[in-house]
Design a protein around this motif. Sequence first.
Motif, PDB file in Angstrom:
ATOM      1  N   ARG A 126       0.849  -1.206   0.000  1.00 34.71           N
ATOM      2  CA  ARG A 126       0.000   0.000   0.000  1.00 34.71           C
ATOM      3  C   ARG A 126       0.876   1.245   0.000  1.00 34.71           C
ATOM      4  NH1 ARG A 126      -0.420   2.607   4.276  1.00 34.71           N
ATOM      5  NH2 ARG A 126      -0.350   0.969   5.837  1.00 34.71           N
ATOM      6  N   ASP A 127       0.336   2.312  -0.558  1.00 36.06           N
ATOM      7  CA  ASP A 127       1.024   3.590  -0.458  1.00 36.06           C
ATOM      8  C   ASP A 127       0.983   4.055   1.003  1.00 36.06           C
ATOM      9  OD1 ASP A 127      -1.883   3.892  -0.911  1.00 36.06           O
ATOM     10  OD2 ASP A 127      -1.447   6.008  -0.573  1.00 36.06           O
ATOM     11  N   GLY A 128       1.933   4.888   1.389  1.00 30.92           N
ATOM     12  CA  GLY A 128       1.895   5.463   2.737  1.00 30.92           C
ATOM     13  C   GLY A 128       2.793   4.742   3.725  1.00 30.92           C
ATOM     14  N   SER A 129       2.547   5.015   4.997  1.00 30.32           N
ATOM     15  CA  SER A 129       3.512   4.637   6.022  1.00 30.32           C
ATOM     16  C   SER A 129       3.082   3.429   6.844  1.00 30.32           C
ATOM     17  CB  SER A 129       3.767   5.843   6.927  1.00 30.32           C
ATOM     18  OG  SER A 129       2.541   6.256   7.473  1.00 30.32           O
ATOM     19  N   HIS A 130       3.913   3.122   7.841  1.00 34.52           N
ATOM     20  CA  HIS A 130       3.757   1.974   8.732  1.00 34.52           C
ATOM     21  C   HIS A 130       2.460   2.077   9.541  1.00 34.52           C
ATOM     22  CE1 HIS A 130       5.298  -1.346  11.119  1.00 34.52           C
ATOM     23  NE2 HIS A 130       5.146  -0.654  12.238  1.00 34.52           N
ATOM     24  N   ASN A 131       1.472   1.302   9.164  1.00 37.41           N
ATOM     25  CA  ASN A 131       0.174   1.356   9.839  1.00 37.41           C
ATOM     26  C   ASN A 131      -0.708   0.256   9.253  1.00 37.41           C
ATOM     27  OD1 ASN A 131      -1.887   2.248  11.494  1.00 37.41           O
ATOM     28  ND2 ASN A 131      -1.863   4.348  10.727  1.00 37.41           N
ATOM     29  N   MET A 132      -1.837   0.027   9.893  1.00 41.16           N
ATOM     30  CA  MET A 132      -2.824  -0.886   9.299  1.00 41.16           C
ATOM     31  C   MET A 132      -4.118  -0.099   9.196  1.00 41.16           C
ATOM     32  SD  MET A 132      -3.557  -4.855  10.137  1.00 41.16           S
ATOM     33  CE  MET A 132      -4.211  -4.669  11.791  1.00 41.16           C
ATOM     34  N   LEU A 133      -4.583   0.058   7.971  1.00 44.08           N
ATOM     35  CA  LEU A 133      -5.673   0.988   7.674  1.00 44.08           C
ATOM     36  C   LEU A 133      -6.862   0.250   7.070  1.00 44.08           C
ATOM     37  CD1 LEU A 133      -3.447   3.752   6.045  1.00 44.08           C
ATOM     38  CD2 LEU A 133      -4.324   3.692   8.393  1.00 44.08           C
ATOM     39  N   LEU A 134      -7.965   0.966   6.950  1.00 41.10           N
ATOM     40  CA  LEU A 134      -9.163   0.378   6.339  1.00 41.10           C
ATOM     41  C   LEU A 134      -8.850  -0.143   4.928  1.00 41.10           C
ATOM     42  CD1 LEU A 134     -12.142  -0.316   6.443  1.00 41.10           C
ATOM     43  CD2 LEU A 134     -12.646   2.034   5.727  1.00 41.10           C
ATOM     44  N   LYS A 135      -8.010   0.591   4.235  1.00 34.98           N
ATOM     45  CA  LYS A 135      -7.614   0.164   2.880  1.00 34.98           C
ATOM     46  C   LYS A 135      -7.011  -1.250   2.923  1.00 34.98           C
ATOM     47  CE  LYS A 135      -5.145   2.409  -0.919  1.00 34.98           C
ATOM     48  NZ  LYS A 135      -4.559   3.695  -1.327  1.00 34.98           N
ATOM     49  N   ASP A 136      -6.150  -1.496   3.904  1.00 35.38           N
ATOM     50  CA  ASP A 136      -5.561  -2.836   4.057  1.00 35.38           C
ATOM     51  C   ASP A 136      -6.661  -3.856   4.386  1.00 35.38           C
ATOM     52  OD1 ASP A 136      -2.682  -2.093   3.877  1.00 35.38           O
ATOM     53  OD2 ASP A 136      -3.126  -0.961   5.705  1.00 35.38           O
ATOM     54  N   TRP A 137      -7.490  -3.506   5.347  1.00 37.14           N
ATOM     55  CA  TRP A 137      -8.559  -4.422   5.771  1.00 37.14           C
ATOM     56  C   TRP A 137      -9.493  -4.767   4.605  1.00 37.14           C
ATOM     57  CZ3 TRP A 137      -9.299  -7.291  10.057  1.00 37.14           C
ATOM     58  CH2 TRP A 137      -8.596  -6.959  11.220  1.00 37.14           C
ATOM     59  N   ASN A 138      -9.805  -3.783   3.762  1.00 41.52           N
ATOM     60  CA  ASN A 138     -10.700  -4.077   2.637  1.00 41.52           C
ATOM     61  C   ASN A 138     -10.087  -5.131   1.724  1.00 41.52           C
ATOM     62  OD1 ASN A 138     -12.914  -2.508   3.313  1.00 41.52           O
ATOM     63  ND2 ASN A 138     -12.058  -0.663   2.366  1.00 41.52           N
ATOM     64  N   TRP A 139      -8.769  -5.048   1.526  1.00 35.90           N
ATOM     65  CA  TRP A 139      -8.108  -6.063   0.698  1.00 35.90           C
ATOM     66  C   TRP A 139      -8.052  -7.413   1.425  1.00 35.90           C
ATOM     67  CZ3 TRP A 139      -4.070  -1.826  -0.645  1.00 35.90           C
ATOM     68  CH2 TRP A 139      -4.518  -1.105  -1.755  1.00 35.90           C
ATOM     69  N   PHE A 140      -7.831  -7.366   2.739  1.00 37.19           N
ATOM     70  CA  PHE A 140      -7.837  -8.631   3.497  1.00 37.19           C
ATOM     71  C   PHE A 140      -9.207  -9.308   3.335  1.00 37.19           C
ATOM     72  CE2 PHE A 140      -4.973  -6.391   6.894  1.00 37.19           C
ATOM     73  CZ  PHE A 140      -3.876  -6.500   6.064  1.00 37.19           C
ATOM     74  N   MET A 141     -10.259  -8.491   3.424  1.00 42.54           N
ATOM     75  CA  MET A 141     -11.611  -9.077   3.326  1.00 42.54           C
ATOM     76  C   MET A 141     -11.899  -9.577   1.909  1.00 42.54           C
ATOM     77  SD  MET A 141     -14.014  -6.882   5.900  1.00 42.54           S
ATOM     78  CE  MET A 141     -13.481  -5.227   5.532  1.00 42.54           C
ATOM     79  N   ASP A 142     -11.402  -8.870   0.904  1.00 40.97           N
ATOM     80  CA  ASP A 142     -11.586  -9.353  -0.476  1.00 40.97           C
ATOM     81  C   ASP A 142     -10.966 -10.747  -0.622  1.00 40.97           C
ATOM     82  OD1 ASP A 142     -12.791  -6.970  -1.104  1.00 40.97           O
ATOM     83  OD2 ASP A 142     -11.063  -6.130  -2.179  1.00 40.97           O
ATOM     84  N   PHE A 143      -9.773 -10.908  -0.044  1.00 44.09           N
ATOM     85  CA  PHE A 143      -9.110 -12.214  -0.128  1.00 44.09           C
ATOM     86  C   PHE A 143      -9.891 -13.254   0.688  1.00 44.09           C
ATOM     87  CE2 PHE A 143      -5.590 -15.139   1.369  1.00 44.09           C
ATOM     88  CZ  PHE A 143      -5.466 -15.816   0.172  1.00 44.09           C
ATOM     89  N   ALA A 144     -10.305 -12.856   1.885  1.00 42.99           N
ATOM     90  CA  ALA A 144     -11.082 -13.785   2.728  1.00 42.99           C
ATOM     91  C   ALA A 144     -12.357 -14.227   2.006  1.00 42.99           C
ATOM     92  CB  ALA A 144     -11.410 -13.130   4.066  1.00 42.99           C
ATOM     93  N   ASP A 145     -12.973 -13.320   1.233  1.00 42.47           N
ATOM     94  CA  ASP A 145     -14.176 -13.684   0.463  1.00 42.47           C
ATOM     95  C   ASP A 145     -13.877 -14.859  -0.471  1.00 42.47           C
ATOM     96  OD1 ASP A 145     -15.611 -11.646   1.645  1.00 42.47           O
ATOM     97  OD2 ASP A 145     -15.646 -10.342  -0.125  1.00 42.47           O
ATOM     98  N   THR A 146     -12.668 -14.861  -1.056  1.00 43.75           N
ATOM     99  CA  THR A 146     -12.332 -15.949  -1.993  1.00 43.75           C
ATOM    100  C   THR A 146     -12.172 -17.271  -1.259  1.00 43.75           C
ATOM    101  OG1 THR A 146      -9.900 -15.797  -1.905  1.00 43.75           O
ATOM    102  CG2 THR A 146     -11.016 -14.299  -3.437  1.00 43.75           C
ATOM    103  N   LEU A 147     -11.893 -17.205   0.047  1.00 43.96           N
ATOM    104  CA  LEU A 147     -11.682 -18.447   0.807  1.00 43.96           C
ATOM    105  C   LEU A 147     -12.933 -18.917   1.537  1.00 43.96           C
ATOM    106  CD1 LEU A 147      -8.454 -17.229   2.662  1.00 43.96           C
ATOM    107  CD2 LEU A 147      -8.459 -18.779   0.696  1.00 43.96           C
ATOM    108  N   PHE A 148     -13.663 -17.945   2.071  1.00 48.10           N
ATOM    109  CA  PHE A 148     -14.711 -18.287   3.042  1.00 48.10           C
ATOM    110  C   PHE A 148     -16.138 -18.116   2.536  1.00 48.10           C
ATOM    111  CE2 PHE A 148     -11.563 -16.690   6.524  1.00 48.10           C
ATOM    112  CZ  PHE A 148     -10.880 -17.890   6.479  1.00 48.10           C
ATOM    113  N   LYS A 149     -16.319 -17.420   1.402  1.00 49.61           N
ATOM    114  CA  LYS A 149     -17.718 -17.115   1.022  1.00 49.61           C
ATOM    115  C   LYS A 149     -18.141 -17.910  -0.218  1.00 49.61           C
ATOM    116  CE  LYS A 149     -18.669 -13.711   3.961  1.00 49.61           C
ATOM    117  NZ  LYS A 149     -19.224 -12.442   4.349  1.00 49.61           N
TER     118      LYS A 149
END
Length: 416
Positions: free
Chosen positions: A393-416
């Motif tokens: 992701r662009d930007g600095s050391h952190n965990m942001l909604l942008k990261d979470w949205n991508w985590f959930m997109d990936f989780a959708d491919t596994l769990f939904k």
Amino acid sequence: MKKSLIVLFCAVPVFLPGYPVSGQDTDSWKASPGIVEKLSKARSDVNYYEEKVPAYVLPDLLLSSSGRKINTASAWMKQRRPEVLELFRENVYGRIPPTPYTKTFRLVNEDSNAMNGMATLKEIDIVIGSEGKSLTIHLYIFLPNNEKKPVPLFLLINNRDPSNIDPSRKVRSEFWPAEEVIARGYGIAAFYNADVDPDKYDEFRDGIHGILDRGRGADSWGTIAAWAWGASRCMDYFVSDRDIDDKKIAVAGHSRGGKTALWAGAEDQRFALVISNESGCGGAALARRKFGETIARINGSFPHWFCTNYRKYNDNEDSMPVDMHMLMALIAPRAVYVASAEEDLWADPRGSYLSLYHSMPVFQLLKTKTSLPEAMPPLNKPVYSGKAAYHIRDGSHNMLLKDWNWFMDFADTLFK
Ligand code: GTR
């Protein structure tokens, strides 16, 4: 750019092509020269230059310590995986003591009308006891009200201020975007790492060490292993709750929490997905690259995170019997998501990606239909393949909604 030589130890050496070769993969991520320069100026003792990464040899994932070539899924799961897990216990994170303990779950608060009726909040005290001493891990869980139960769930190992996981939702933080996760149909849970072990060096007197340790050795568990153990106690609770699908639990963490998530997923095969955000040294990043934070630096600043044996590899990475591609492989055939941030070169984005890339032989042996290319994806373009995912992701050391949205997109491919 220099081509780094990666040779694998095995009977017949396998030479993998180096990365990157100039003129190739033009849109794949490369560190911005401005960021490299700025960081190098601030810390001239730290390497942020790709061309200064030394040539290195990665230990062979698929060669057992007795010299046996591992070429079946069952040889990996039955022989090599336990061997690699032991190497990480012995040399990196340390071993959990076999001390018996009691464990009680107490539902201390339940609100079926949380988040304006969108979710049910459950607050659970996990009480651990041994020989008259006890410790309580406070576990916060929101479950979506509009979903069929049981639901898949994300567990965050919160290594930041407890207000990040405020159950009252007066404080809202992108670090644990509970409303957004609920809206996507997932449960979301968290615990505060210091409940399990405060993040300070006190010769392992406080936290769970003070309760379960009976003497300590060079391979005794450090604080990261203790936090990972805490994540497993939360998993014990999830297994007991019929509203939660314990086959679809993701464990997530950022930075020191991201190192912890990886180790939790290695030690506890009940986690179906591990999310390691900007975990860097002692997490996703290959140690042998000596890029950004190194083993000597991390052991110097955080002497309590790892086992004492890990100090043997201070400025001596090449002698370590493991590297972090082997940690990724311990998670297979389950899923792993590694994430980086553009400005966070301290956590070595490329080394983190390469670690995932070099674990591919195990994901393939286990027939997970996972295949990542050697070239990193471009900025803000996640790559998902089978059971592995990565983004920078662009930007600095952190965990942001942008990261979470991508985590959930990936989780959708596994769990939904
Ligand atoms: C840093 C440490 C990193 C990382 C980070 C964090 O100071 O050097 O390894 O874990 O803290 O947890 O935010």
